[in-house]
Structures are given as structure tokens and as C-alpha cells.
Motif scaffolding. Structure first.
Motif, mmCIF file in Angstrom:
data_model
loop_
_atom_site.group_PDB
_atom_site.id
_atom_site.type_symbol
_atom_site.label_atom_id
_atom_site.label_comp_id
_atom_site.label_asym_id
_atom_site.label_seq_id
_atom_site.Cartn_x
_atom_site.Cartn_y
_atom_site.Cartn_z
ATOM 1 N N LEU A 107 0.988 3.041 -17.116
ATOM 2 C CA LEU A 107 1.977 2.163 -16.507
ATOM 3 C C LEU A 107 2.183 2.502 -15.035
ATOM 4 O O LEU A 107 2.222 1.611 -14.181
ATOM 5 C CB LEU A 107 3.307 2.265 -17.256
ATOM 6 C CG LEU A 107 3.438 1.445 -18.538
ATOM 7 C CD1 LEU A 107 4.734 1.788 -19.247
ATOM 8 C CD2 LEU A 107 3.378 -0.036 -18.229
ATOM 9 N N ALA A 108 2.338 3.792 -14.735
ATOM 10 C CA ALA A 108 2.509 4.199 -13.340
ATOM 11 C C ALA A 108 1.294 3.801 -12.504
ATOM 12 O O ALA A 108 1.433 3.344 -11.363
ATOM 13 C CB ALA A 108 2.740 5.708 -13.256
ATOM 14 N N ARG B 96 -1.208 6.420 1.897
ATOM 15 C CA ARG B 96 -1.703 5.850 3.161
ATOM 16 C C ARG B 96 -1.380 4.364 3.258
ATOM 17 O O ARG B 96 -0.917 3.890 4.303
ATOM 18 C CB ARG B 96 -3.216 6.067 3.268
ATOM 19 C CG ARG B 96 -3.854 5.439 4.509
ATOM 20 C CD ARG B 96 -5.356 5.704 4.541
ATOM 21 N NE ARG B 96 -6.013 5.174 3.356
ATOM 22 C CZ ARG B 96 -6.376 3.887 3.225
ATOM 23 N NH1 ARG B 96 -6.137 3.023 4.194
ATOM 24 N NH2 ARG B 96 -6.991 3.498 2.116
ATOM 25 N N LEU B 97 -1.603 3.620 2.185
ATOM 26 C CA LEU B 97 -1.328 2.187 2.191
ATOM 27 C C LEU B 97 0.167 1.914 2.363
ATOM 28 O O LEU B 97 0.563 0.996 3.087
ATOM 29 C CB LEU B 97 -1.837 1.554 0.901
ATOM 30 C CG LEU B 97 -3.365 1.482 0.750
ATOM 31 C CD1 LEU B 97 -3.743 1.010 -0.644
ATOM 32 C CD2 LEU B 97 -3.972 0.561 1.805
ATOM 33 N N MET B 98 1.004 2.734 1.704
ATOM 34 C CA MET B 98 2.435 2.527 1.817
ATOM 35 C C MET B 98 2.929 2.815 3.231
ATOM 36 O O MET B 98 3.716 2.054 3.804
ATOM 37 C CB MET B 98 3.177 3.398 0.798
ATOM 38 C CG MET B 98 4.649 3.064 0.687
ATOM 39 S SD MET B 98 5.480 4.013 -0.605
ATOM 40 C CE MET B 98 4.659 3.391 -2.067
ATOM 41 N N GLN B 99 2.469 3.903 3.803
ATOM 42 C CA GLN B 99 2.895 4.255 5.154
ATOM 43 C C GLN B 99 2.317 3.307 6.197
ATOM 44 O O GLN B 99 2.901 3.138 7.270
ATOM 45 C CB GLN B 99 2.492 5.692 5.456
ATOM 46 C CG GLN B 99 3.239 6.723 4.625
ATOM 47 C CD GLN B 99 2.802 8.145 4.906
ATOM 48 O OE1 GLN B 99 1.653 8.392 5.311
ATOM 49 N NE2 GLN B 99 3.685 9.093 4.681
ATOM 50 N N SER C 92 -0.842 0.267 -8.317
ATOM 51 C CA SER C 92 -1.962 -0.543 -7.841
ATOM 52 C C SER C 92 -1.507 -1.874 -7.261
ATOM 53 O O SER C 92 -2.279 -2.565 -6.606
ATOM 54 C CB SER C 92 -2.956 -0.796 -8.985
ATOM 55 O OG SER C 92 -2.421 -1.713 -9.937
ATOM 56 N N TRP C 93 -0.256 -2.248 -7.504
ATOM 57 C CA TRP C 93 0.280 -3.498 -6.952
ATOM 58 C C TRP C 93 0.764 -3.217 -5.531
ATOM 59 O O TRP C 93 1.865 -2.740 -5.310
ATOM 60 C CB TRP C 93 1.428 -4.015 -7.803
ATOM 61 C CG TRP C 93 1.019 -4.371 -9.209
ATOM 62 C CD1 TRP C 93 -0.249 -4.513 -9.696
ATOM 63 C CD2 TRP C 93 1.891 -4.603 -10.320
ATOM 64 N NE1 TRP C 93 -0.227 -4.829 -11.034
ATOM 65 C CE2 TRP C 93 1.067 -4.900 -11.449
ATOM 66 C CE3 TRP C 93 3.272 -4.616 -10.484
ATOM 67 C CZ2 TRP C 93 1.603 -5.188 -12.698
ATOM 68 C CZ3 TRP C 93 3.798 -4.899 -11.738
ATOM 69 C CH2 TRP C 93 2.975 -5.188 -12.820
ATOM 70 N N LEU D 283 11.661 1.996 -7.576
ATOM 71 C CA LEU D 283 11.454 3.432 -7.400
ATOM 72 C C LEU D 283 11.089 4.093 -8.718
ATOM 73 O O LEU D 283 10.127 4.865 -8.802
ATOM 74 C CB LEU D 283 12.715 4.054 -6.814
ATOM 75 C CG LEU D 283 12.767 5.578 -6.708
ATOM 76 C CD1 LEU D 283 11.699 6.088 -5.755
ATOM 77 C CD2 LEU D 283 14.146 6.039 -6.260
ATOM 78 N N ALA D 284 11.839 3.794 -9.788
ATOM 79 C CA ALA D 284 11.557 4.393 -11.089
ATOM 80 C C ALA D 284 10.199 3.951 -11.624
ATOM 81 O O ALA D 284 9.465 4.745 -12.222
ATOM 82 C CB ALA D 284 12.662 4.023 -12.074
ATOM 83 N N SER D 285 9.851 2.691 -11.404
ATOM 84 C CA SER D 285 8.567 2.174 -11.889
ATOM 85 C C SER D 285 7.398 2.893 -11.243
ATOM 86 O O SER D 285 6.414 3.242 -11.911
ATOM 87 C CB SER D 285 8.472 0.672 -11.620
ATOM 88 O OG SER D 285 9.495 -0.041 -12.287
#
Length: 327
Positions: free
Chosen positions: A45-46, A140-143, A51-52, A16-18
């Protein structure tokens, strides 16, 4: 048989923090922070972490039901002498000696003047904060691929059985109809592990989560807090294997997978805990035969013996062993 070696069925808070601010314990250490500030900033970094596309599979699952709320968390620090929670005053006015510990229920906390208008965030609040910070394609990709909740009834399980988004969440998908299967959960504990965070903000509003350059406006607050014993450079530390909190390592194996809702076909579950007991670094940089942190557990003598018994067909000799308070 399946051997789940130091696995994280319920995710890890450092993910979550990353994703939120491009930070974790390793990046906020003074030397690492200095180097990163000169060669790669938090914006970059974020952006890399986001992107992963497989990284969200490691976001914490189960929401407040598992990770707690602002009233406390299941794995809050407990006094070895009294058996009760010994929590610090969240306002920083605790006068106990030695310093008390802060609860893990506030996944993201704000206590500096710059962030005085911001409320502490539970795990569910923190995930929503992350969703608000993602751009439309990242969201969108996460959901599309993931779900982070918890089901409490068989009806909920049945309704979403064929939804691929719940397949990576053991709290929303049942173990298979394989009564001859055994799942062995082998993991270490006793190492300081990231559990929650103190944050500060470069803006005065939760509505603006990036500055004009695109850098995340929220960042881990490294202020020293002498009144709490389990906070270091903005990281609230808890019990685990140095990377994965004990709650994620052990809850499914020690509890949930032993209930019909999550294990309706009686898959055998064996949980083996190993206390992290490393040698001094000058004796063995990997920690020796009793190291049980997230990486060096691969060299743990007892873990190796258990795995050899399993692959040799002697799994019946491997029985539950609990050395933490996960139950």
C-alpha cells in the motif's frame, strides 16, 4: 469566477499517514484491516501511494504555524459551555467525566511501551519523518515539485515568485492580478474527520523506518483509549467534511485570502459553509439534500442553488455564510 467546491488548499493529514505507513482511517477498520492483511500488506500500500506523484500536492502545508505544535493547535477541541480548550492529559491520567479531548498539535503521538523512547511529532516533524522514510528517487521528485512552508513577508513572496514549487501552496504564492475575479469557497463541515494519529513502532529507533522486508516500521496504534473522547482506533478525529479538516477547507477562504499579503489585488472571496445534516442511511444512502460531506456535497440542495446562481451570472447574490467557528 472560480468555484472551489470542498477543496483542500492546505492539504489533508491522511495523505501524510498514507505515504508514511500505507494507512488511513479506511484501512485500519477491523474488517478492512483483516482483508488487507491477507491480500495487500502495508508495504504494498505504501509503495502504491508513493508511486502516485501527484499525491504529495495534498500533503499538509504551512507547518506548525498552521497545524499547531506540542503546546496546542488553532483548531483544538473547545468546550461549547466554557469556550476554553478541554484537553486530555497526554499521559493518559485524565480523570474528567466525560472524557476530555486530545490536542491536534501532536500530529503523530506515541504512548505505548514499545515506543516509549520516541517523541511526539509536530506537523513539521512528521513531514521530516516522511522524507526520511522515502527512497532517494521518491524524495527527489517531491523536493523537485513541492514546497510546504509559509511566507510571512512580501519580500519572501517576491523572491520565490517564479519558483514552480510554491505554485501549489497558497501560503507561498499570491492570488493573481485579477481584480474582477471572484473565488467562491463552498464546503461542508460537521463530519468526523482525520486530524492526527497515534502511532506505534516495530523498531525502537526513528533511524530505522522500514523492517528487513521493506514494510514501514511505524504503524497506526489501534489501542482503545477510553480517557480521550476524540480518538478512535488510533485516529484523532476533528471537525471537517469527513475527508478534509475544517482548517484546510476554510482558513484561506475565511482569513488568509482576505489579507493583502496573500491577495494583493483584491480578488473577491466568498465563503459558504454548509453543516452536514444527513438523513438516516435507510432513508437515503447518499445522505439526502442536506448532506455536506466531502463526496455527497455534490447533491446538497443549497450548494446546487448557489452554483446555479453563479453560472447564471447572479454571483452577487451569493454572500458569505459561516456556520462553523473557522473565524
Amino acid at each position: 469566477a472560480i468555484v472551489n467546491l470542498a477543496g483542500s488548499p492546505l492539504g489533508v493529514p491522511k495523505t501524510l499517514a498514507s505515504l508514511l505507513s500505507g494507512e488511513q482511517r479506511e484501512t485500519v477498520q477491523p474488517l478492512a484491516s483483516y482483508l488487507l492483511d491477507h491480500f495487500m500488506n502495508r508495504k504494498e500500500l505504501a509503495r502504491i501511494f508513493r508511486s502516485w506523484t501527484g499525491l504529495p500536492s495534498l500533503l499538509p502545508k504551512g507547518g506548525n504555524a498552521i497545524w499547531g505544535d506540542l503546546n496546542g493547535a488553532p483548531d483544538d477541541p473547545i468546550s461549547n459551555n466554557t469556550g476554553v480548550n478541554t484537553l486530555a492529559d497526554p499521559g493518559g491520567n485524565d480523570t474528567a467525566s466525560p472524557p476530555a479531548a486530545v490536542s491536534y498539535g501532536g500530529q503523530i503521538r506515541f504512548d505505548d511501551e514499545r515506543s516509549s523512547s520516541m517523541n511526539n511529532q509536530t506537523m513539521e516533524d512528521s513531514l521530516q519523518l516522511l522524507f526520511n522514510a522515502l527512497d532517494k528517487d521518491e524524495l527527489r521528485l517531491m523536493q523537485r515539485d513541492y514546497s510546504f512552508g509559509v511566507f510571512r513577508t512580501q519580500q519572501e513572496m517576491d523572491a520565490r515568485r517564479d519558483d514552480h514549487r510554491v505554485w501549489t501552496n497558497p501560503l507561498q504564492h499570491q492570488l493573481p492580478n485579477a481584480p474582477n475575479l471572484t473565488i467562491y469557497c463552498l464546503y461542508g463541515h460537521g463530519a468526523t474527520t482525520e486530524r492526527a494519529y497515534y502511532y506505534t513502532a516495530d523498531t525502537a529507533s526513528m533511524d530505522d523506518l522500514h523492517d528487513e522486508t521493506g514494510t514501514p516500521a511505524l504503524r497506526i496504534d489501534r489501542t482503545h483509549r477510553a480517557h480521550v473522547s476524540n480518538v478512535d482506533i488510533g485516529i484523532v478525529n476533528g471537525e471537517g467534511d469527513g475527508t478534509v479538516p475544517l482548517l484546510s477547507l476554510g482558513y484561506m477562504c475565511a482569513d488568509a485570502w482576505r489579507k493583502p499579503l496573500f491577495n494583493p489585488h483584491g480578488v473577491r472571496i466568498v465563503t459558504r459553509e454548509f453543516l452536514h445534516n444527513p438523513l438516516a442511511v435507510f432513508k437515503d444512502i447518499r445522505g439526502g439534500a442536506e448532506a455536506a460531506d466531502h463526496i455527497n456535497i455534490l447533491g446538497n440542495r443549497d450548494v446546487t442553488a448557489d452554483m446555479l446562481r453563479i453560472v447564471a451570472g447572479k454571483g452577487h447574490l451569493v454572500q458569505d455564510r459561516f456556520t462553523s467557528n473557522i473565524r
